[in-house]
Design an enzyme around this catalytic site. Sequence first.
Site, PDB file in Angstrom:
ATOM      1  CG  ASP A  52      -1.863  -1.123   1.313  1.00 47.03           C
ATOM      2  OD1 ASP A  52      -2.095  -1.764   0.274  1.00 47.03           O
ATOM      3  OD2 ASP A  52      -2.393  -1.385   2.413  1.00 47.03           O
ATOM      4  CE1 TYR A 110       3.348  -6.835   3.999  1.00 45.34           C
ATOM      5  CE2 TYR A 110       2.628  -9.123   4.084  1.00 45.34           C
ATOM      6  CZ  TYR A 110       2.839  -7.949   3.375  1.00 45.34           C
ATOM      7  OH  TYR A 110       2.545  -7.914   2.033  1.00 45.34           O
TER       8      TYR A 110
END
Length: 248
Positions: A52, A110
């Site tokens: 993103d 992540y």
Amino acid sequence: MRNLLLYLRFDGTAYHGWQVQKNSVTVQQTLQDALETILRQRPPVTGCSRTDAGVHARSYACNFHTEHTIPSENLVRALNACLPGDIAVLSCREVPSSFHARYSALEKEYLYQIWNAPVRDPFQRGRMLHVPCPLDDAAMDKAARYFLGRHDFASFRAAGSSVTDTVRTISCSQVRREKEQVFFRVRGNGFLYNMVRIMVGTLLYTAQGKLQPVDIPAVIDSLDRAAAGPTAPAHGLYLNRILYDEAT
């Protein structure tokens, strides 16, 4: 035809994510600009993930095919000379022609970073989420463990997403604290759009007493986005590493 695998590290603050877009600067576009300068051709580059806008990467994998004979180590030096200071190429090597940075990945990991102190740290601006109120990191870690395993994560899918297969397998999910810093680490075979950021928002709810850790299974089972917490800001999120078969 050579298939080259690049590992990048980047600060995503100035970029509208990885993938090329018409009216925004992206990491993929910036890398392709540098490759075109060096190779005198603009090869399509395949990324391991669509990050993103504002998301960072400690280790981002991408690959491209080329007939250029430049040695891998020379390409690393040349790219780093052309790229802006917020993107660095860590390594380059040849891989089998069938290798695909996204589809060959076994797992992705992540890391979400939180600065948990009454006063913000200017040096962490844009790199950690600042939460001034005390966080119960033990409750967050207990809640995070409920993400482990194979589940339908529809509750952790961005509203309006068209993805129909929302089942994912999570192999690592934990929260730890180092003084003022709180880290959420999660690894799995795939992630839905905004999934990690929604996980973080939900864990913050448990840290603030808005949910109990034991509520997480019910949130998952509900398959309802409204049952989970808010979407945490992008700037605390890092793609930490990509795992491939050792034979790659």
